[in-house]
Scaffold this active site. Structure first.
Site, PDB file in Angstrom:
ATOM      1  N   GLU A  99      52.414 108.318  28.608  1.00 54.45           N
ATOM      2  CA  GLU A  99      53.949 108.343  28.722  1.00 54.45           C
ATOM      3  C   GLU A  99      54.453 106.857  28.709  1.00 54.45           C
ATOM      4  O   GLU A  99      53.830 106.040  29.196  1.00 54.45           O
ATOM      5  CB  GLU A  99      54.468 109.087  30.142  1.00 54.45           C
ATOM      6  CG  GLU A  99      54.932 110.483  29.723  1.00 54.45           C
ATOM      7  CD  GLU A  99      56.301 110.590  28.860  1.00 54.45           C
ATOM      8  OE1 GLU A  99      56.551 109.683  28.226  1.00 54.45           O
ATOM      9  OE2 GLU A  99      57.095 111.401  29.063  1.00 54.45           O
ATOM     10  N   ASP A 100      55.635 106.878  28.157  1.00 60.31           N
ATOM     11  CA  ASP A 100      56.288 105.563  28.216  1.00 60.31           C
ATOM     12  C   ASP A 100      56.971 105.279  29.488  1.00 60.31           C
ATOM     13  O   ASP A 100      56.898 104.203  29.998  1.00 60.31           O
ATOM     14  CB  ASP A 100      57.397 105.358  27.063  1.00 60.31           C
ATOM     15  CG  ASP A 100      58.235 106.577  26.823  1.00 60.31           C
ATOM     16  OD1 ASP A 100      58.331 107.645  27.682  1.00 60.31           O
ATOM     17  OD2 ASP A 100      59.214 106.591  26.277  1.00 60.31           O
ATOM     18  N   ASP A 103      61.393 108.986  34.582  1.00 66.23           N
ATOM     19  CA  ASP A 103      62.677 108.769  35.564  1.00 66.23           C
ATOM     20  C   ASP A 103      62.715 109.615  36.282  1.00 66.23           C
ATOM     21  O   ASP A 103      62.368 109.474  37.629  1.00 66.23           O
ATOM     22  CB  ASP A 103      63.679 108.733  34.328  1.00 66.23           C
ATOM     23  CG  ASP A 103      65.082 108.409  35.041  1.00 66.23           C
ATOM     24  OD1 ASP A 103      65.175 108.138  36.164  1.00 66.23           O
ATOM     25  OD2 ASP A 103      65.968 108.359  34.084  1.00 66.23           O
ATOM     26  N   GLY A 105      60.817 112.707  36.189  1.00 66.48           N
ATOM     27  CA  GLY A 105      59.629 113.260  36.465  1.00 66.48           C
ATOM     28  C   GLY A 105      59.849 114.612  36.089  1.00 66.48           C
ATOM     29  O   GLY A 105      58.625 115.218  35.743  1.00 66.48           O
ATOM     30  N   LEU A 108      57.548 115.193  32.473  1.00 72.10           N
ATOM     31  CA  LEU A 108      56.002 115.069  32.880  1.00 72.10           C
ATOM     32  C   LEU A 108      55.706 116.540  33.634  1.00 72.10           C
ATOM     33  O   LEU A 108      54.587 117.179  33.288  1.00 72.10           O
ATOM     34  CB  LEU A 108      56.074 113.903  33.900  1.00 72.10           C
ATOM     35  CG  LEU A 108      54.266 113.531  34.256  1.00 72.10           C
ATOM     36  CD1 LEU A 108      53.630 113.281  32.628  1.00 72.10           C
ATOM     37  CD2 LEU A 108      54.414 112.461  35.042  1.00 72.10           C
ATOM     38  N   LYS A 131      60.151 104.584  36.974  1.00 73.85           N
ATOM     39  CA  LYS A 131      61.345 104.260  37.845  1.00 73.85           C
ATOM     40  C   LYS A 131      61.425 104.642  39.191  1.00 73.85           C
ATOM     41  O   LYS A 131      60.608 105.629  39.694  1.00 73.85           O
ATOM     42  CB  LYS A 131      62.634 104.879  37.217  1.00 73.85           C
ATOM     43  CG  LYS A 131      63.041 104.160  35.843  1.00 73.85           C
ATOM     44  CD  LYS A 131      64.252 104.665  35.390  1.00 73.85           C
ATOM     45  CE  LYS A 131      64.765 104.204  33.952  1.00 73.85           C
ATOM     46  NZ  LYS A 131      65.769 104.494  33.278  1.00 73.85           N
ATOM     47  N   PHE A 152      68.124 100.537  32.876  1.00 74.05           N
ATOM     48  CA  PHE A 152      67.810 101.251  31.541  1.00 74.05           C
ATOM     49  C   PHE A 152      66.966 100.260  30.691  1.00 74.05           C
ATOM     50  O   PHE A 152      67.519  98.993  30.660  1.00 74.05           O
ATOM     51  CB  PHE A 152      69.037 101.685  30.836  1.00 74.05           C
ATOM     52  CG  PHE A 152      69.042 102.508  29.859  1.00 74.05           C
ATOM     53  CD1 PHE A 152      68.505 103.825  30.149  1.00 74.05           C
ATOM     54  CD2 PHE A 152      68.991 102.120  28.356  1.00 74.05           C
ATOM     55  CE1 PHE A 152      68.343 104.771  28.926  1.00 74.05           C
ATOM     56  CE2 PHE A 152      68.515 102.720  27.404  1.00 74.05           C
ATOM     57  CZ  PHE A 152      68.302 104.096  27.434  1.00 74.05           C
ATOM     58  N   ASP A 159      63.956 103.652  23.377  1.00 71.40           N
ATOM     59  CA  ASP A 159      65.133 103.564  22.888  1.00 71.40           C
ATOM     60  C   ASP A 159      66.436 103.518  23.434  1.00 71.40           C
ATOM     61  O   ASP A 159      66.377 104.180  24.540  1.00 71.40           O
ATOM     62  CB  ASP A 159      65.209 104.502  21.719  1.00 71.40           C
ATOM     63  CG  ASP A 159      65.562 105.824  22.265  1.00 71.40           C
ATOM     64  OD1 ASP A 159      64.751 106.296  23.060  1.00 71.40           O
ATOM     65  OD2 ASP A 159      66.923 106.665  21.959  1.00 71.40           O
ATOM     66  N   ARG A 165      63.408 100.749  19.433  1.00 73.25           N
ATOM     67  CA  ARG A 165      62.028 101.105  19.503  1.00 73.25           C
ATOM     68  C   ARG A 165      60.983  99.975  19.031  1.00 73.25           C
ATOM     69  O   ARG A 165      60.085  99.892  19.379  1.00 73.25           O
ATOM     70  CB  ARG A 165      61.539 102.300  18.915  1.00 73.25           C
ATOM     71  CG  ARG A 165      62.460 103.575  19.663  1.00 73.25           C
ATOM     72  CD  ARG A 165      61.767 104.936  18.733  1.00 73.25           C
ATOM     73  NE  ARG A 165      62.472 106.032  19.190  1.00 73.25           N
ATOM     74  CZ  ARG A 165      62.774 106.858  20.312  1.00 73.25           C
ATOM     75  NH1 ARG A 165      62.110 106.478  21.391  1.00 73.25           N
ATOM     76  NH2 ARG A 165      63.325 107.949  20.494  1.00 73.25           N
TER      77      ARG A 165
HETATM   78  P1  IMP Z   1      62.413 112.156  32.809  1.00 75.11           P
HETATM   79  O1  IMP Z   1      62.218 113.656  32.328  1.00 75.11           O
HETATM   80  O2  IMP Z   1      63.880 112.048  33.513  1.00 75.11           O
HETATM   81  O3  IMP Z   1      61.319 111.401  33.682  1.00 75.11           O
HETATM   82  O4  IMP Z   1      62.766 111.387  31.657  1.00 75.11           O
HETATM   83  C1  IMP Z   1      61.704 110.950  30.660  1.00 75.11           C
HETATM   84  C2  IMP Z   1      62.049 110.443  29.357  1.00 75.11           C
HETATM   85  O5  IMP Z   1      63.317 110.223  29.249  1.00 75.11           O
HETATM   86  C3  IMP Z   1      61.270 109.367  28.937  1.00 75.11           C
HETATM   87  O6  IMP Z   1      60.187 109.668  28.478  1.00 75.11           O
HETATM   88  C4  IMP Z   1      62.013 108.529  28.021  1.00 75.11           C
HETATM   89  O7  IMP Z   1      61.897 109.146  26.622  1.00 75.11           O
HETATM   90  C5  IMP Z   1      63.379 108.866  28.446  1.00 75.11           C
HETATM   91  N1  IMP Z   1      63.947 107.745  29.462  1.00 75.11           N
HETATM   92  C6  IMP Z   1      64.113 107.543  30.687  1.00 75.11           C
HETATM   93  N2  IMP Z   1      64.373 106.510  31.155  1.00 75.11           N
HETATM   94  C7  IMP Z   1      64.641 105.809  30.199  1.00 75.11           C
HETATM   95  C8  IMP Z   1      65.057 104.403  29.891  1.00 75.11           C
HETATM   96  O8  IMP Z   1      65.345 103.403  30.800  1.00 75.11           O
HETATM   97  N3  IMP Z   1      65.183 103.869  28.600  1.00 75.11           N
HETATM   98  C9  IMP Z   1      64.590 104.729  27.430  1.00 75.11           C
HETATM   99  N4  IMP Z   1      64.315 105.967  27.367  1.00 75.11           N
HETATM  100  C10 IMP Z   1      64.475 106.479  28.806  1.00 75.11           C
HETATM  101 MG    MG Z   2      59.290 109.806  26.476  1.00 76.90          MG
END
Ligand code: IMP
Ligand code: MG
Length: 185
Positions: A99-100, A103, A105, A108, A131, A152, A159, A165
């Site tokens: 994963e990149d 945030d 979770g 995931l 995060k 962010f 992106d 990106r």
């Molecule tokens: P989560 O489901 O909230 O953990 O979000 C995960 C996805 O949101 C990541 O795989 C990213 O693609 C996107 N994302 C969350 N935070 C950021 C950020 O700060 N910059 C860019 N993309 C983000």
């Molecule tokens: Mg992602």
């Protein structure tokens, strides 16, 4: 540096990312010494991280880039996310999700649940960034690049509304409440 309406500042340099990736790859080489894991980088955000990581991993391994599709299902819970692009059976395989950034979770958690339902042998996660929000929720990541606050970030695959990106380094903005329509993948 400006992307659309937001001002970003340099955050983590390319050489710092590369050094971190080498260390993480070494850990994976040791942990998966006698195994042949299948890496699943999640597109689009993980395309650069996945490519750079895999160049540093030296054990035998397989790679399959996957994407998350979200659609409104017929069930009452509304949004359903599912993995698409899996090109081989993951049954009885040791999986490493790439994963990149994590945030909330949520993304995931859905992926891990889906992979476990496929009869995989093991499922672990490597993420370049995590995060504070995810850390506080106790989202487990076996291999982690950098812990960050709630800023962010863009660059190195990540992106802002589809842009940024291609940047080699990571940039951040402290602006709150960013709506990023393209960020779910
Ligand atoms: P989560 O489901 O909230 O953990 O979000 C995960 C996805 O949101 C990541 O795989 C990213 O693609 C996107 N994302 C969350 N935070 C950021 C950020 O700060 N910059 C860019 N993309 C983000
Ligand atoms: Mg992602």
């Amino acid at each position: 540096m400006k992307i659309k309406d937001l001002e970003f500042e340099k955050f983590i340099r390319e050489d710092e990312i590369k050094a971190k990736i080498s260390a993480l790859a070494e850990m994976i080489d040791l942990d998966y010494n006698s195994k042949t894991p299948v890496f699943l980088p999640i597109l689009n955000g993980s395309f650069m991280f996945g490519a750079d990581l895999l160049k540093q991993v030296s054990i035998p391994c397989k790679v399959s880039f996957v994407k998350i599709s979200s659609y409104v299902g017929t069930v009452s819970s509304g949004q359903i996310k599912t993995l698409i692009g899996l090109d081989e059976s993951l049954f009885n395989q040791d999986i490493i999700i790439v994963e990149d950034i994590i945030d909330t979770g949520q993304t995931l958690q859905k992926i891990v649940t889906e992979l476990k339902s496929l009869g995989t042998k093991s499922v672990e996660v490597i993420s370049l960034l995590r995060k504070k929000t995810a850390r506080e929720k106790g989202i487990a990541v076996k291999y982690l690049g950098f812990e960050i606050e709630t800023e962010f970030v863009v660059g190195y695959g990540l992106d802002y509304d589809g842009l940024g990106r291609n940047l080699k380094d990571l940039y951040k903005t402290d602006s709150e409440n960013i709506f990023n329509p393209d960020s779910s993948v």
